[in-house]
Design an enzyme around this catalytic site. Structure first.
Site, PDB file in Angstrom:
ATOM      1  N   TYR A 199      -0.910  12.909  42.806  1.00  0.00           N
ATOM      2  CA  TYR A 199      -0.938  11.444  42.767  1.00  0.00           C
ATOM      3  C   TYR A 199      -0.780  10.909  41.337  1.00  0.00           C
ATOM      4  O   TYR A 199      -0.435   9.742  41.145  1.00  0.00           O
ATOM      5  CB  TYR A 199      -2.221  10.924  43.397  1.00  0.00           C
ATOM      6  CG  TYR A 199      -2.272  11.177  44.885  1.00  0.00           C
ATOM      7  CD1 TYR A 199      -1.388  10.535  45.740  1.00  0.00           C
ATOM      8  CD2 TYR A 199      -3.187  12.064  45.435  1.00  0.00           C
ATOM      9  CE1 TYR A 199      -1.416  10.768  47.107  1.00  0.00           C
ATOM     10  CE2 TYR A 199      -3.225  12.309  46.797  1.00  0.00           C
ATOM     11  CZ  TYR A 199      -2.340  11.658  47.622  1.00  0.00           C
ATOM     12  OH  TYR A 199      -2.368  11.892  48.967  1.00  0.00           O
ATOM     13  N   TYR A 248       2.883  28.290  55.480  1.00  0.00           N
ATOM     14  CA  TYR A 248       3.721  27.127  55.196  1.00  0.00           C
ATOM     15  C   TYR A 248       3.580  26.629  53.759  1.00  0.00           C
ATOM     16  O   TYR A 248       4.166  25.616  53.402  1.00  0.00           O
ATOM     17  CB  TYR A 248       3.464  26.036  56.232  1.00  0.00           C
ATOM     18  CG  TYR A 248       3.982  26.489  57.581  1.00  0.00           C
ATOM     19  CD1 TYR A 248       5.294  26.256  57.957  1.00  0.00           C
ATOM     20  CD2 TYR A 248       3.183  27.240  58.445  1.00  0.00           C
ATOM     21  CE1 TYR A 248       5.799  26.724  59.158  1.00  0.00           C
ATOM     22  CE2 TYR A 248       3.676  27.721  59.643  1.00  0.00           C
ATOM     23  CZ  TYR A 248       4.986  27.462  59.993  1.00  0.00           C
ATOM     24  OH  TYR A 248       5.480  27.944  61.180  1.00  0.00           O
ATOM     25  N   HIS A 273      -8.968  14.730  55.141  1.00  0.00           N
ATOM     26  CA  HIS A 273      -8.120  15.804  55.658  1.00  0.00           C
ATOM     27  C   HIS A 273      -8.800  16.648  56.745  1.00  0.00           C
ATOM     28  O   HIS A 273      -8.957  17.856  56.607  1.00  0.00           O
ATOM     29  CB  HIS A 273      -7.662  16.707  54.497  1.00  0.00           C
ATOM     30  CG  HIS A 273      -6.863  15.996  53.452  1.00  0.00           C
ATOM     31  ND1 HIS A 273      -6.302  16.639  52.365  1.00  0.00           N
ATOM     32  CD2 HIS A 273      -6.528  14.671  53.313  1.00  0.00           C
ATOM     33  CE1 HIS A 273      -5.661  15.760  51.615  1.00  0.00           C
ATOM     34  NE2 HIS A 273      -5.796  14.548  52.177  1.00  0.00           N
ATOM     35  N   GLU A 305       5.743  16.796  55.708  1.00  0.00           N
ATOM     36  CA  GLU A 305       6.574  17.835  56.316  1.00  0.00           C
ATOM     37  C   GLU A 305       6.542  17.793  57.835  1.00  0.00           C
ATOM     38  O   GLU A 305       5.502  17.479  58.443  1.00  0.00           O
ATOM     39  CB  GLU A 305       6.104  19.223  55.872  1.00  0.00           C
ATOM     40  CG  GLU A 305       6.252  19.500  54.399  1.00  0.00           C
ATOM     41  CD  GLU A 305       5.796  20.886  54.004  1.00  0.00           C
ATOM     42  OE1 GLU A 305       5.929  21.236  52.816  1.00  0.00           O
ATOM     43  OE2 GLU A 305       5.292  21.639  54.879  1.00  0.00           O
ATOM     44  N   GLN A 356     -11.977   9.577  56.414  1.00  0.00           N
ATOM     45  CA  GLN A 356     -10.998   9.838  57.458  1.00  0.00           C
ATOM     46  C   GLN A 356     -11.617  10.504  58.685  1.00  0.00           C
ATOM     47  O   GLN A 356     -10.925  10.768  59.663  1.00  0.00           O
ATOM     48  CB  GLN A 356      -9.881  10.723  56.899  1.00  0.00           C
ATOM     49  CG  GLN A 356      -9.101  10.070  55.778  1.00  0.00           C
ATOM     50  CD  GLN A 356      -8.143  11.026  55.084  1.00  0.00           C
ATOM     51  OE1 GLN A 356      -7.967  12.166  55.514  1.00  0.00           O
ATOM     52  NE2 GLN A 356      -7.525  10.572  54.005  1.00  0.00           N
TER      53      GLN A 356
END
Length: 389
Positions: free
Chosen positions: A281, A270, A168, A260, A104
């Protein structure tokens, strides 16, 4: 229902791909003049056309609008592209910092300094590589745009430590109230999001030169990173400022469910991975449940996941019934989401463009009041929503 839906749109894309491949072989650029309407759609509030402006972008990630009408688009492999005067300029912008293009990671978001007209500063977020190229972390660099290149490029922040994971990174950039806000994912190592000594899994607040504001919430706290503004995030890939209130909102990926939308406030936790509305998963419970004292609840969450990426809060004039609406792209969901928020919660959710069957990476409001999208694909597109009334 759209007049032209999934299969029709894909047929148009194939024809356009052949045209643009021929153009590339001839050394030319892709003309906006050949833009084609992919369909006309009915939403709850507006009827709109979907127009393809550019195709041939390799995994485009971020979009910014220059004062002279040009657009900057990042491509994840490490290229910054210019759309100018009806053309996708064939040569990428020179001077872009080296990126770690794996998984990513790569070149991610792009943002202009609020005083860009005077200083020409462009900010980029990306996977910043180590000297040996084996590891990376979310980084931010800035440089002055001069013609087709960035000059005086400097890396102003890296969310150290680097590691070799490819997941991420975050990472959106938003200027608000004189500060630069940066999202950083927890790199697939969940506990990092609760570690005040680690910027992974956080929203970061900096001055425009990368220095840390004295009034950040954890400044002076032993063992805490002073750049932290909020913590407990998994992988926030969208962030936007609400013009009417100045509030900052961010969207983040959950695991299996639990994506979210959060109102970002100073010093707030959070919850990831202690609380979540998602599961692993493999379907197992994560953490302690969905609520815990001292940890914030989202404004909205999605189960199952839609993989939200790119966030915009509309305040333009071209779609008056959408003023104040939140728009988020969806990757795995392959759609565009519109939310109406009231009293700290989403009270309306509308799903659009599902028949397009495209991973929507970014959503932006243009200076013309129209809405622009980027699709995440090896042959990605720049799209625009235009009023049909």
């Amino acid at each position: 229902m759209p007049e032209a839906h999934g299969n029709g749109a894909r047929t148009i894309r194939i024809a356009w791909a052949l045209l643009t491949m021929a153009a590339a072989l001839l050394g030319t650029a892709y003309p906006l003049a050949a833009a084609e309407r992919l369909g006309t759609f009915e939403s709850a509030e507006h009827r709109f056309h979907l127009v393809r402006l550019v195709e041939g972008l390799e995994h485009p990630w971020g979009l910014a609008f220059l004062p002279d009408g040009r657009m900057l688009v990042t491509e994840r492999p490490g290229r910054l592209r210019i759309v100018a005067d009806g053309w996708l300029v064939p040569e990428p912008v020179a001077g872009v910092p080296e990126v770690w293009a794996d998984g990513q990671g790569g070149l991610l978001d792009v943002a202009l300094h609020p005083d860009f007209a005077e200083n020409g500063l462009v900010y980029l977020s990306y996977a910043s590589p180590s000297d040996d190229g084996d590891d990376a972390a979310t980084g931010v660099a800035r440089g002055r745009l001069a013609g087709g290149r960035l000059e005086d490029v400097e890396e102003i922040y890296v969310a150290l430590p680097r590691d070799d994971g490819g997941r991420h990174f975050g990472s959106r950039l938003v200027f608000a109230d004189g500060y630069l806000f940066v999202t950083a994912g927890e790199r697939g190592e969940t506990d990092r999001a609760q570690d005040l000594g680690d910027p992974a899994g956080s929203v970061i607040r900096l001055h425009d030169d990368g220095s840390v504001p004295d009034d950040n919430p954890f400044v002076g706290q032993t063992g805490a990173r002073p750049e932290l503004y909020s913590i407990g995030h998994r992988n926030p890939q969208g962030m936007a400022r609400e013009a009417s209130t100045g509030r900052i909102y961010a969207i983040e990926h959950g695991p299996k469910g639990g994506d979210e939308l959060n109102l970002i406030e100073t010093g707030v936790n959070y919850g990831w991975p202690v609380i979540t509305h998602g599961k692993s998963y493999m379907g197992f419970k994560i953490g302690e449940g969905t609520h815990k004292e001292g940890m914030a609840q989202p404004v909205h969450y999605w189960v199952p996941s839609i993989s939200p990426s790119g966030l915009m809060i509309y305040d333009g004039e071209r779609f008056p019934a959408w003023r104040g609406s939140f728009f988020a792209g969806a990757l795995s969901g392959e759609l565009l989401v519109r939310l109406e928020v009231a009293g700290g919660k989403a009270v309306v959710e509308e799903r659009m463009l599902e028949d397009l069957e495209e991973r929507i990476r970014d959503v932006r409001q243009g200076p013309d009041g129209l809405i622009y999208l980027l699709t995440d694909h090896p042959d990605g597109m720049l799209l625009r929503l235009e009023p049909a009334d």
